[in-house]
Every structure is written in C-alpha cells, then in structure tokens.
Design a protein around this motif. Structure first.
Motif, PDB file in Angstrom:
ATOM      1  N   ILE A 147      90.105  95.262 -96.278  1.00 23.18           N
ATOM      2  CA  ILE A 147      88.690  95.085 -96.555  1.00 23.18           C
ATOM      3  C   ILE A 147      88.409  95.565 -97.966  1.00 23.18           C
ATOM      4  O   ILE A 147      88.757  96.675 -98.349  1.00 23.18           O
ATOM      5  CB  ILE A 147      87.839  95.863 -95.539  1.00 23.18           C
ATOM      6  CG1 ILE A 147      88.087  95.311 -94.132  1.00 23.18           C
ATOM      7  CG2 ILE A 147      86.360  95.789 -95.884  1.00 23.18           C
ATOM      8  CD1 ILE A 147      87.404  96.095 -93.045  1.00 23.18           C
ATOM      9  N   SER A 172      84.622 103.353-100.973  1.00 23.15           N
ATOM     10  CA  SER A 172      84.056 104.140 -99.878  1.00 23.15           C
ATOM     11  C   SER A 172      82.536 104.225 -99.965  1.00 23.15           C
ATOM     12  O   SER A 172      81.843 104.202 -98.940  1.00 23.15           O
ATOM     13  CB  SER A 172      84.667 105.549 -99.876  1.00 23.15           C
ATOM     14  OG  SER A 172      86.038 105.482 -99.579  1.00 23.15           O
ATOM     15  N   HIS A 185      81.075 101.069 -98.586  1.00 24.93           N
ATOM     16  CA  HIS A 185      81.240 101.007 -97.132  1.00 24.93           C
ATOM     17  C   HIS A 185      80.232 101.920 -96.427  1.00 24.93           C
ATOM     18  O   HIS A 185      79.623 101.523 -95.428  1.00 24.93           O
ATOM     19  CB  HIS A 185      82.669 101.401 -96.754  1.00 24.93           C
ATOM     20  CG  HIS A 185      83.694 100.442 -97.278  1.00 24.93           C
ATOM     21  ND1 HIS A 185      85.022 100.789 -97.416  1.00 24.93           N
ATOM     22  CD2 HIS A 185      83.592  99.161 -97.704  1.00 24.93           C
ATOM     23  CE1 HIS A 185      85.692  99.751 -97.895  1.00 24.93           C
ATOM     24  NE2 HIS A 185      84.853  98.762 -98.083  1.00 24.93           N
ATOM     25  N   ARG A 186      80.043 103.134 -96.948  1.00 25.16           N
ATOM     26  CA  ARG A 186      79.086 104.055 -96.328  1.00 25.16           C
ATOM     27  C   ARG A 186      77.657 103.526 -96.439  1.00 25.16           C
ATOM     28  O   ARG A 186      76.853 103.662 -95.511  1.00 25.16           O
ATOM     29  CB  ARG A 186      79.191 105.440 -96.972  1.00 25.16           C
ATOM     30  CG  ARG A 186      80.492 106.169 -96.657  1.00 25.16           C
ATOM     31  CD  ARG A 186      80.429 107.632 -97.069  1.00 25.16           C
ATOM     32  NE  ARG A 186      81.698 108.300 -96.797  1.00 25.16           N
ATOM     33  CZ  ARG A 186      82.655 108.485 -97.701  1.00 25.16           C
ATOM     34  NH1 ARG A 186      82.472 108.061 -98.945  1.00 25.16           N
ATOM     35  NH2 ARG A 186      83.785 109.089 -97.377  1.00 25.16           N
ATOM     36  N   PHE A 242      81.423  96.762 -89.471  1.00 23.86           N
ATOM     37  CA  PHE A 242      80.590  97.816 -90.037  1.00 23.86           C
ATOM     38  C   PHE A 242      79.341  98.047 -89.192  1.00 23.86           C
ATOM     39  O   PHE A 242      78.864  99.183 -89.086  1.00 23.86           O
ATOM     40  CB  PHE A 242      80.217  97.473 -91.480  1.00 23.86           C
ATOM     41  CG  PHE A 242      81.323  97.739 -92.456  1.00 23.86           C
ATOM     42  CD1 PHE A 242      81.506  99.001 -92.990  1.00 23.86           C
ATOM     43  CD2 PHE A 242      82.202  96.730 -92.821  1.00 23.86           C
ATOM     44  CE1 PHE A 242      82.538  99.268 -93.878  1.00 23.86           C
ATOM     45  CE2 PHE A 242      83.238  96.968 -93.706  1.00 23.86           C
ATOM     46  CZ  PHE A 242      83.413  98.247 -94.244  1.00 23.86           C
ATOM     47  N   GLU A 299      94.083 100.463 -95.879  1.00 25.58           N
ATOM     48  CA  GLU A 299      92.635 100.310 -95.846  1.00 25.58           C
ATOM     49  C   GLU A 299      91.944 101.494 -96.536  1.00 25.58           C
ATOM     50  O   GLU A 299      92.515 102.576 -96.689  1.00 25.58           O
ATOM     51  CB  GLU A 299      92.135 100.206 -94.400  1.00 25.58           C
ATOM     52  CG  GLU A 299      92.507  98.902 -93.709  1.00 25.58           C
ATOM     53  CD  GLU A 299      91.674  97.718 -94.173  1.00 25.58           C
ATOM     54  OE1 GLU A 299      90.923  97.853 -95.161  1.00 25.58           O
ATOM     55  OE2 GLU A 299      91.789  96.650 -93.560  1.00 25.58           O
ATOM     56  N   THR A 307      87.144 105.233 -95.700  1.00 25.07           N
ATOM     57  CA  THR A 307      85.960 105.106 -94.840  1.00 25.07           C
ATOM     58  C   THR A 307      86.255 104.228 -93.641  1.00 25.07           C
ATOM     59  O   THR A 307      85.841 104.523 -92.511  1.00 25.07           O
ATOM     60  CB  THR A 307      84.782 104.513 -95.634  1.00 25.07           C
ATOM     61  OG1 THR A 307      84.603 105.264 -96.832  1.00 25.07           O
ATOM     62  CG2 THR A 307      83.504 104.554 -94.816  1.00 25.07           C
ATOM     63  N   VAL A 308      86.959 103.129 -93.883  1.00 22.93           N
ATOM     64  CA  VAL A 308      87.302 102.211 -92.795  1.00 22.93           C
ATOM     65  C   VAL A 308      88.224 102.900 -91.801  1.00 22.93           C
ATOM     66  O   VAL A 308      88.014 102.844 -90.584  1.00 22.93           O
ATOM     67  CB  VAL A 308      87.956 100.929 -93.355  1.00 22.93           C
ATOM     68  CG1 VAL A 308      88.455 100.040 -92.227  1.00 22.93           C
ATOM     69  CG2 VAL A 308      86.968 100.171 -94.228  1.00 22.93           C
TER      70      VAL A 308
END
Length: 310
Positions: A16, A20, A23-24, A95, A154, A157-158
C-alpha cells in the motif's frame, strides 16, 4: 516444471502506497466521512489522475482483459479503469475497517471451513491477490490459531493496525523473510494442528515454480505452497473474498481436489508413477481452476499488476 524464472514483476511488490502520516489521517477521516462519498471522490479525481501519471501495471491489466477475457479495445480500457477503481475501494475498505467500520461478509462454503476448524488436524488456506482476502481475517474469529504469511514491506501503520485487529481473532502474521525462516514457522504450525494461510498466485524469493493453465494460457505459480500441502498431507482449501457492493462481500470457500482424469492421464504418460513435482502441478491446477471460476465472475478484481502470462 522446475527451474529459474525471470521474475519481471519483482519491482511490483503490491504494498500500500503512502506514508504513516497519510495512513493515520485516512483512518481518522473514515471515523466521520461517508464511505460512498470517498468512493465518489476517488472515482472522479484520484483514478483518472493515477491512470494518467502512474502507468505501472496499466498495460498488464489491458493485456489481461484483452487476451484472457477477450474484450475489445474500448471494453478492455473501461475495465482497466474499473479495475483501478475496485482496487482503490478494497484499499479504502481496509482503512475503514481500521477506523471501526463494519462490512457484511457472506460465506459460500462456510460449513467446510467450520468442519476443518473443529478437526484436530491442521489445514492450509491458499489465497490469491483478488478481492479483499484480508477482510476475512478482520471479520471471522478463528477457532484454532491461524498463521497468515504476509509481505513484510508494508508501512508500519498498516502492519500495526493489521496486527491489532488480527490478534483479536486469533490470527498471527508471519512476515516473509529473506532467510526463508518463515517456512519453519509454517511447518511447525501445521504440525501443531493449526491453520496456515499462504498466497499461491505470486512467486516470492524462491525460483521454483509449477506451470498450469489459467484463463486459457500457461502461468507459473510458486511451487512451495503446493509441496507443503502434499508433504504434510493436510486438507487444502481456497478462500477468495470478493466485493459485491459498498458494504458487502462474499467469501468463496472451496476444497482443492486433484482431478482424477488429469491424474490418470499424467500417470499414463509417466509410466504409472507420479513424482512430488507432478503431484504439486496437479494440485496447483486445482487451485487455478477455482481461481479462474471466481475471475470469470469478477474479472475486474484481479490485482496482480504485472505480466503473469508471459
């Protein structure tokens, strides 16, 4: 077949994209935004931009629709767009799950999974990069420990959110390691009567492969998962989780069985005795048959962005 294969797809790892912080932020947004509105924004702005300026995988998907499904040029182009849109939806759904959103996952073949889960014997699940297999791990709690082989590259965060949700459902992630030590962990899990899950449609690390037919042409699949199933003598199934609507998926659960006619034909050509490599090829073909059945129904949900059919 056994030998070295030129892995033209090694540069595409399937991870992905984004850092981070992104993603957050996305996880926080999904706590307040309507999922369909995010889909709409992606469809109108993100996907066209991505197709214009990020061509990685574009041509391979066009070839997939033209050559494997026989679509005309315009229909193939339209399905390339639809494929990117579906892939974007699948990533956003992951997500959204991290943010606490729930999806309905219906099961076609759940009785088989329950039967194997209650048995003291371990078993294997061979997954594929189609649909959203990861969502099954967030939805169903395993009755015995479930060991999932995952790509280790990855974003943190993932991986953190995956681990947080999967551990609740008795699922342990085993990252692919360069020294192949993950193989020992998977074998130990099967010996202990646990579940092992491996993607079987993409070659990682080892150059050993089997050749079988998928969508009318030859493909190379990794030898390892099929040999492991045969060596341990454990039941082997596929679980393919396909997106049907905004909040709805269907998981297709099927037992892999070697076709008797194919076995007899191969035995006749081999003097009445099959090698382990030949047995693995037959099991790989059973896997490819199940994968093809799902791809005929969901052609746009094939997410291997490289030339698998060389």
């Amino acid at each position: 077949m056994n030998g070295k294969d030129t892995l033209e797809h090694e540069s595409w790892r399937g991870s992905i994209q984004g850092n981070s912080w992104m993603h957050r932020s996305l996880i926080r947004l999904f706590r307040v935004l309507n999922l369909r509105m995010v889909y709409l924004f992606m469809a109108v702005f993100v996907i066209p931009f991505y197709m214009l300026f990020a061509h990685q995988g574009y041509i391979s998907m066009y070839h997939y629709f033209r050559r494997r499904h026989g679509y005309g040029p315009l229909k193939a182009f339209r399905y390339v767009y639809l494929n990117h849109y579906r892939f974007g939806q699948v990533i956003l759904d992951r997500f959204a799950t991290y943010a606490g959103r729930k999806f309905q996952v219906s099961c076609d073949g759940y009785d088989l999974l329950q039967q194997l889960s209650r048995s003291p014997e371990g078993f294997m699940i061979l997954s594929a990069h189609v649909g959203n297999y990861e969502l099954a791990g967030y939805t169903f709690k395993a009755e015995k420990r479930y060991n999932a082989l995952v790509f280790s590259g990855e974003a943190p965060t993932v991986m953190e959110n995956r681990n947080r949700l999967l551990l609740k459902n008795n699922i342990r992630m085993i990252p692919v390691s360069a020294d192949m030590s993950h193989i020992y962990l998977l074998n130990d899990a099967l010996a202990n009567g646990e579940i092992v899950s491996i993607p079987a449609d993409r070659i990682f690390g080892s150059p050993r492969y089997v050749e079988c037919q998928l969508l009318g042409a030859a493909v190379h699949l990794p030898l390892g998962p099929f040999v492991m199933a045969l060596q341990r003598g454990v039941p082997t199934i596929t679980v393919l989780v396909m997106k049907d609507a905004a909040y709805r998926y269907t998981a297709y659960i099927r037992r892999l069985r070697i076709d008797d006619e194919r076995r007899q034909t191969l035995m006749a050509a081999s003097g009445g005795r099959l090698t382990r490599q030949q047995e693995a090829t037959l099991l790989a073909q059973a896997y490819a048959d199940e994968l093809e059945a799902v791809l005929r129904r969901y052609p746009e949900q094939w997410f291997n962005y490289y030339e698998l059919w060389n």
